[in-house]
Design an enzyme around this catalytic site. Structure first.
Site, short mmCIF file in Angstrom:
data_model
loop_
_atom_site.label_atom_id
_atom_site.label_comp_id
_atom_site.label_asym_id
_atom_site.label_seq_id
_atom_site.Cartn_x
_atom_site.Cartn_y
_atom_site.Cartn_z
N HIS A 310 74.52 31.98 -55.25
CA HIS A 310 73.56 32.41 -56.27
C HIS A 310 72.21 31.76 -55.97
O HIS A 310 72.15 30.63 -55.50
CB HIS A 310 74.03 31.97 -57.66
CG HIS A 310 73.35 32.71 -58.77
ND1 HIS A 310 72.13 32.34 -59.26
CD2 HIS A 310 73.70 33.83 -59.45
CE1 HIS A 310 71.76 33.18 -60.21
NE2 HIS A 310 72.69 34.09 -60.35
N ASP A 368 80.27 37.67 -60.77
CA ASP A 368 80.88 38.90 -60.23
C ASP A 368 82.23 38.66 -59.59
O ASP A 368 82.92 39.62 -59.24
CB ASP A 368 79.93 39.52 -59.20
CG ASP A 368 78.65 39.99 -59.86
OD1 ASP A 368 77.56 39.53 -59.45
OD2 ASP A 368 78.75 40.77 -60.80
C1 SDX Z 1 73.96 38.43 -59.49
O1 SDX Z 1 69.52 36.33 -59.96
C2 SDX Z 1 70.46 36.43 -60.86
O2 SDX Z 1 70.46 35.78 -61.88
C3 SDX Z 1 71.52 37.49 -60.53
C4 SDX Z 1 72.71 37.56 -61.47
C5 SDX Z 1 72.29 38.06 -62.84
O3 SDX Z 1 73.05 37.80 -63.80
O4 SDX Z 1 71.27 38.79 -62.93
O5 SDX Z 1 73.32 36.28 -61.60
C6 SDX Z 1 73.75 38.56 -60.96
O6 SDX Z 1 73.31 39.13 -58.76
C7 SDX Z 1 74.92 37.40 -58.98
C8 SDX Z 1 74.95 37.35 -57.40
C9 SDX Z 1 75.83 38.48 -56.94
N1 SDX Z 1 75.76 38.63 -55.47
C10 SDX Z 1 76.78 38.28 -54.66
O7 SDX Z 1 77.81 37.75 -55.06
C11 SDX Z 1 76.55 38.68 -53.22
C12 SDX Z 1 76.95 37.51 -52.31
N2 SDX Z 1 75.97 36.44 -52.54
C13 SDX Z 1 74.87 36.33 -51.56
O8 SDX Z 1 74.41 37.55 -51.08
C14 SDX Z 1 73.82 35.32 -52.00
O9 SDX Z 1 74.48 34.19 -52.42
C15 SDX Z 1 72.79 35.72 -53.03
C16 SDX Z 1 72.06 36.97 -52.68
C17 SDX Z 1 73.44 35.91 -54.36
C18 SDX Z 1 71.77 34.57 -53.15
O10 SDX Z 1 71.16 34.49 -51.94
P1 SDX Z 1 69.83 33.57 -51.76
O11 SDX Z 1 69.50 32.80 -52.95
O12 SDX Z 1 68.76 34.42 -51.18
O13 SDX Z 1 70.36 32.49 -50.79
P2 SDX Z 1 70.33 32.66 -49.26
O14 SDX Z 1 70.66 34.07 -48.86
O15 SDX Z 1 69.07 32.06 -48.77
O16 SDX Z 1 71.60 31.77 -48.88
C19 SDX Z 1 71.43 30.41 -48.60
C20 SDX Z 1 72.42 30.15 -47.46
C21 SDX Z 1 72.23 31.12 -46.28
O17 SDX Z 1 72.64 30.44 -45.10
P3 SDX Z 1 71.45 29.77 -44.18
O18 SDX Z 1 70.52 30.91 -43.82
O19 SDX Z 1 70.80 28.70 -45.06
O20 SDX Z 1 72.21 29.22 -43.00
O21 SDX Z 1 73.76 30.39 -47.94
C22 SDX Z 1 74.34 31.47 -47.22
C23 SDX Z 1 73.22 32.22 -46.55
O22 SDX Z 1 73.67 32.84 -45.34
N3 SDX Z 1 75.05 32.29 -48.20
C24 SDX Z 1 76.25 32.83 -48.01
C25 SDX Z 1 76.54 33.50 -49.21
N4 SDX Z 1 75.53 33.35 -50.07
C26 SDX Z 1 74.60 32.60 -49.44
N5 SDX Z 1 77.09 32.83 -46.95
C27 SDX Z 1 78.25 33.51 -47.10
N6 SDX Z 1 78.62 34.17 -48.22
C28 SDX Z 1 77.79 34.18 -49.29
N7 SDX Z 1 78.14 34.84 -50.41
#
Ligand code: SDX
Length: 433
Positions: A310, A368
């Protein structure tokens, strides 16, 4: 006002040094902010792609402490609200700032029930879609088209119009959502009933038929109501930011909510519940978990663990805790306490939370992760999961929209950019193109 300042010292391309000071403001809770709105006068902008460290507005509605994993609606913790209030209370709280007394709640619910039906002509919209259309596509279309029917309440400067739009949107989302489901399975649309509450009406319109109007299971009604509460609002997430940006142009609220629905649809946001269930079904068996964990950690693999991570929570999403409990209640109520999906999800969660990659990056289950299993157990089709998220979030979106429209200091949302394209050049003769 504030006497605290941040001073920015920078060199221009000719290495001349400049410095400028900017006010620092504190909110009730959370990070302080530096107001850089006057920075442009210094001939320089900031850039923060994805707004990781940028506040887009002031708001009094919701607060998230990502480090502690807490979520407050108008100051009340979500774990207390799900036990002591229902979604009608939450809608009133988000819109008006306080929990309703008995009379206020009765009047609010009465208004919603009065507006739950759609204009009869709106049901014609559905027949224009293919039967296999994704219900989120139908929601974007039908909600946007509400502005073609409700001309009597589109003056956003009129508080009575704003309140009527809010009621109409909150009231009609369950009906439109259920109709999009009924249309996809070729069953007749069901009408809302005045002798049912909000969540009960939604389940009635989803699963009732003209020949069987038996009341929905109270355990499932309570679970649905709680799911609506958990998804109601969440600060300035991507879809709320979309609603605010659309609203900042003066667009009507139906168009703004339709824009929010579109933004929510993506798998990185509200589409994650649908994607998470599909991921669990693809994993299929606990023996396959290591392969998917490895893929999630592989930088060369675009796969991410759906329902994990998140932008704000760097601790357990408090909604996931409630959702996991609700999931077990629903599975017990429908006689599926040994559902293989819940066992798989809990194994996946355990393995991920013990893995250094997820620990170091502070990746925890979010709202989720368990919602898909819960909705699946309730008999709700996977394609309807994000529709239910949009249904619930409409209350938050319209509260945030109202807060913005009422804010005398609200500005048109128009970010700047760092231009990295071609320098100015003349158009050559056509034969040289
Ligand atoms: C919702 O914003 C909100 O409040 C949203 C929400 C709401 O109520 O409105 O809470 C609802 O959207 C919840 C999130 C649902 N999405 C998912 O579950 C999809 C999987 N999650 C990821 O796509 C990710 O965690 C995000 C999009 C939710 C957040 O991504 P960020 O904040 O942009 O973080 P990032 O992509 O920069 O990740 C940081 C690191 C990265 O690695 P590095 O580049 O630092 O090496 O963590 C890794 C990412 O690759 N990472 C993951 C991961 N989530 C982040 N790696 C594997 N699996 C994951 N799920």
């Amino acid at each position: 006002m504030t006497d605290r300042k941040a001073t920015l010292t920078f060199k221009d391309k000719q290495h001349n040094s400049y410095s400028a000071s900017f006010p620092i403001y504190s909110g009730t809770l959370g990070y302080d902010v530096i107001d850089v709105s006057s920075l442009g006068k210094e001939g320089i902008y900031t850039i923060d792609a994805g707004f990781h460290a940028t506040a887009a507005c002031k708001s009094s509605i919701t607060y998230i402490d990502g480090g502690k994993g807490t979520l407050l609606y108008r100051g009340y913790p979500i774990d207390q609200l799900v036990e002591k209030a229902d979604f009608t209370d939450i809608g009133y709280l988000l819109l008006h700032g306080e929990l309703p007394n008995k009379t206020q709640k009765s009047d609010f619910l009465g208004l919603i029930l009065d507006h739950m039906n759609l204009h009869e002509q709106m049901s014609c919209f559905f027949s224009g879609f293919r039967r296999d259309a994704h219900p989120m596509a139908i929601m974007v279309g039908v909600v946007g088209a509400m502005s073609a029917f409700y001309h009597d309440s589109l003056d956003i400067k009129n508080p009575d119009h704003r309140n009527l739009c809010a009621i109409r949107l909150i009231a009609k989302m369950p009906t439109i959502a259920a109709m999009s489901h009924k249309y996809s399975i070729g069953e007749p649309f069901m009408h809302p009933r005045h002798d049912m509450g909000y969540a009960e009406n939604f389940l009635h319109m989803m699963f009732g038929t003209p020949y069987d109007e038996s009341a929905p299971d109270p355990v499932l009604v309570r679970a649905m109501d709680r799911i609506f509460t958990l998804h109601a609002d969440h600060e300035q997430n991507a879809s709320t930011t979309t609603v605010r940006a659309a609203g900042s142009t003066g667009a009507n609220p139906f168009a703004c909510i339709s824009a929010g629905i579109g933004a929510l649809w993506g798998p990185a946001h509200g589409g994650a519940n649908e994607a998470c269930l599909r991921m669990l079904m693809e994993i299929g068996d606990e023996k396959n978990i290591p392969e998917f964990i490895a893929r999630a950690k592989d930088k060369n693999d675009p796969f991410r663990l759906m329902g994990f991570g998140h932008r704000v929570y760097k601790n357990y999403d408090p909604r996931a805790t409630v959702m996991r409990r609700t999931c077990h209640e629903v599975l017990d109520a429908v006689g599926r306490h040994d559902d293989p999906l819940i066992k798989l999800a809990m194994s996946l969660e355990k393995i991920a939370l013990e893995d250094d990659y997820f620990i170091e990056k502070k990746l925890y289950p979010n709202v989720d992760f368990y919602s898909g299993i819960t909705l699946n157990a309730m008999g709700i089709p996977t394609s309807m999961f994000t529709v239910i998220f949009a249904l619930a979030r409409t209350t938050g979106w319209i509260s945030q929209w109202t807060e913005m429209v009422q804010d005398p200091n609200a500005h048109l949302v128009r970010p700047r950019q760092l231009y990295i394209g071609k320098d100015k050049r003349d158009v050559p003769p056509a034969e040289e193109w």
